[in-house]
Design an enzyme around this catalytic site. Structure first.
Site, short mmCIF file in Angstrom:
data_model
loop_
_atom_site.label_atom_id
_atom_site.label_comp_id
_atom_site.label_asym_id
_atom_site.label_seq_id
_atom_site.Cartn_x
_atom_site.Cartn_y
_atom_site.Cartn_z
N HIS A 100 27.44 5.53 38.84
CA HIS A 100 26.80 6.63 38.12
C HIS A 100 26.12 7.50 39.18
O HIS A 100 25.61 6.98 40.17
CB HIS A 100 25.68 6.17 37.19
CG HIS A 100 26.06 5.26 36.09
ND1 HIS A 100 26.18 3.91 36.24
CD2 HIS A 100 26.28 5.50 34.77
CE1 HIS A 100 26.49 3.36 35.08
NE2 HIS A 100 26.55 4.29 34.17
N ASP A 103 22.78 6.09 40.22
CA ASP A 103 22.72 4.82 40.96
C ASP A 103 22.75 5.11 42.46
O ASP A 103 22.14 4.43 43.25
CB ASP A 103 23.97 3.93 40.77
CG ASP A 103 24.42 3.77 39.36
OD1 ASP A 103 23.57 3.78 38.47
OD2 ASP A 103 25.65 3.62 39.16
N HIS A 270 31.66 -5.10 24.83
CA HIS A 270 31.53 -4.10 23.77
C HIS A 270 32.43 -4.46 22.59
O HIS A 270 32.06 -4.25 21.44
CB HIS A 270 31.88 -2.71 24.29
CG HIS A 270 30.97 -2.24 25.40
ND1 HIS A 270 31.13 -1.02 26.00
CD2 HIS A 270 29.92 -2.83 26.01
CE1 HIS A 270 30.19 -0.87 26.93
NE2 HIS A 270 29.46 -1.96 26.95
N ASP A 295 36.60 -2.49 31.64
CA ASP A 295 35.36 -3.01 32.22
C ASP A 295 35.36 -4.51 31.97
O ASP A 295 35.20 -4.97 30.83
CB ASP A 295 34.14 -2.34 31.59
CG ASP A 295 33.73 -1.08 32.35
OD1 ASP A 295 34.48 -0.66 33.26
OD2 ASP A 295 32.66 -0.52 32.05
N ASP A 306 24.52 -6.97 25.09
CA ASP A 306 25.54 -6.70 26.09
C ASP A 306 25.12 -7.46 27.35
O ASP A 306 24.57 -6.88 28.28
CB ASP A 306 25.54 -5.18 26.34
CG ASP A 306 26.79 -4.69 27.02
OD1 ASP A 306 27.75 -5.47 27.14
OD2 ASP A 306 26.81 -3.52 27.43
C1 XLS Z 1 26.96 -0.03 29.22
C2 XLS Z 1 28.19 0.48 29.79
C3 XLS Z 1 28.04 1.26 31.09
C4 XLS Z 1 29.27 2.06 31.39
C5 XLS Z 1 29.06 3.14 32.39
O1 XLS Z 1 26.94 -0.85 28.33
O2 XLS Z 1 29.09 -0.58 29.94
O3 XLS Z 1 27.72 0.41 32.12
O4 XLS Z 1 30.31 1.24 31.81
O5 XLS Z 1 28.11 4.07 31.99
NI NI Z 2 30.92 -0.55 30.96
NI NI Z 3 28.42 -2.51 28.70
#
Ligand code: XLS
Ligand code: NI
Ligand code: NI
Length: 441
Positions: A100, A103, A270, A295, A306
């Site tokens: 990001h 970051d 997610h 991811d 999460d």
């Molecule tokens: C959060 C998301 C985030 C995205 C990127 O739950 O997974 O990390 O991957 O903004």
């Molecule tokens: Ni993510």
């Molecule tokens: Ni996430």
């Protein structure tokens, strides 16, 4: 100067190895279905959890030990962090990364200052990428941490927040392109609502679509050739996020004439939070030709957060790789470890142990998926299960050649419809056999 002087580069040592800082399954050069493992798996590590997550939780202080980081918001410190990260990537044999904007570089007092900070870091990491032969999987903008986004970014009731978000996305996208990014991600952490009492849902969804149109138009105007990716998540931190799962996101894209301009970046945890399996989300996205990237993490059953654990569940990695192989492999996407160590695993070495665990689980999953495909019985069963749709009658119905009345007439000619067992238990056992009984073959 090294940031991890005591940790040697991880190597493939084979299944008999008892060394946790090695790979038992991940042999980057090993060819599976005609391609080396490194190309199938396209591993990436994420900057936020790896370098910026102190491992605090809502009840406790950070625990992560980061001797390379002096805790300041200075540019020098930001560069030292990047140096540590790229050393870590090389030692783990991870060829890609994700970040990001916030970051990587500290936010400044003005937009111009923030962009200057980011430019300084981009110059620095561009050199690190070159020196170490590492590529950028995707970049993104953090549109959820700053208080200006408390009510959302693109979906904020405040036009000002929308404008700030636009400026951040524009810059983050340009920087992603400058670093050769293969994709650009939109995760709408606050693009949803906390309570419907104060929310005009219809307007917010339209504004989100407008924002995505502007972003896609901008990508086109600057010649960004990578994938634009939406990352669905049902909730957390919002009560409800508008792109809540693969199907609702695809529906959103179709409703607002965005389908085809965006693909999906699916995250396992997610999927779990949405009450789906990752297998489900992958299958839905692939059916719509819209799977861009993954991811790679996993949740904690029974804990509705999460938790972003490292993916070590071999059924999960096998299912994911089965879907990826069925799709014909990743084009530009890959497996980004959007995963963090437990708060109780705070030592630098835990970063290596955690990534090695995830990489090996995926290498195992890839090989298991390839064995399932070579074995062929599963695919054959599915083909035969639908055999009636390959008869002349089945083909005609599917092609829309029969009316409902004609279908009813054909039904009248039948005594009892032919239906066969789905054999779920047999298939589950078959899978166990191919995954585990022959795992050393
Ligand atoms: C959060 C998301 C985030 C995205 C990127 O739950 O997974 O990390 O991957 O903004
Ligand atoms: Ni993510
Ligand atoms: Ni996430």
């Amino acid at each position: 100067m090294q940031s991890f002087p005591d940790i040697a580069a991880l190597k493939y040592e084979g299944v008999e190895s008892k060394n946790s800082l090695s790979f038992r399954h991940y042999d980057a050069d090993e060819v599976v279905e005609g391609r080396p493992m490194r190309e199938h798996l396209r591993f990436a590590a994420c900057y936020w959890h790896t370098m910026r997550n102190g491992l605090a939780d809502p009840f406790g202080a950070p625990t992560a030990q980061t001797p390379w980081d002096d805790g300041s918001e200075s540019l020098d410190n930001a560069k030292r962090r990047a140096d540590a990260f790229f050393e870590f990537l090389t030692k783990c044999q991870i060829g890609r990364w994700c970040f990001h904007d916030r970051d990587l570089a500290p936010e400044g007092a003005t937009i111009a200052q923030s962009e200057k900070n980011l430019d300084a870091l981009v110059l620095h990491v561009a050199a690190l990428q070159r020196e170490r032969g590492i590529g950028l999987l995707w970049g993104t903008a953090n549109l959820f941490s700053h208080p200006r986004y408390m009510h959302g970014a693109a979906t904020s009731p405040s036009v000002d927040s929308f404008l700030f978000a636009a400026s951040q996305v524009r810059k983050a996208m340009e920087v992603t392109m400058a670093l050769g990014g293969e994709g650009y991600v939109f995760w709408g952490g606050r693009e949803g609502y906390t309570t419907l009492l104060n929310t005009d849902l219809s307007r917010e969804r339209r504004n989100l679509a407008r924002f995505l149109h502007l972003a896609a138009d901008h990508a086109q105007s600057i010649g960004f050739k990578g994938d634009l990716l939406i990352e669905p998540k049902p909730h957390e931190p919002s009560t409800h996020q508008y792109d809540s799962d693969a199907e609702s996101t695809l529906n959103f894209l179709r409703e607002f004439d965005l389908f085809g301009r965006f693909k999906l970046n699916l995250e396992t945890n997610h999927a779990t939070l949405a009450g789906h399996s990752m297998e489900h989300e992958m299958t839905v996205a692939i059916a719509a030709n819209s799977l861009g990237s993954v991811d790679a993490n996993m949740g904690t059953p029974g804990l509705g957060w999460d938790t972003d654990r490292f993916p070590t569940d071999l059924y999960l990695t096998t299912q994911i790789m089965l879907a990826v192989l069925a799709m014909g492999g990743f084009v530009r996407g890959g497996l980004n470890f959007d995963a963090k160590r437990r708060r109780e695993s705070p030592e630098p070495i835990d970063l290596f142990l955690a990534h090695a665990a995830g990489m090996d689980a995926f290498a195992f999953g890839l090989k298991a998926a390839a064995r399932i495909r070579t074995d062929g019985r599963l695919a054959q069963f599915v083909r035969e299960r639908y055999a009636s749709w390959s008869t002349a009658l089945g083909v005609e119905i599917a092609a829309g050649k029969l009316t409902l009345t004609q279908c009813a007439q054909r039904a009248g000619e039948l005594t009892n419809p032919t239906v066969y067992s789905g054999r779920q238990e047999m298939l589950e056992a078959l899978l166990n056999d191919v995954i585990f009984a022959r795992s050393r073959a």
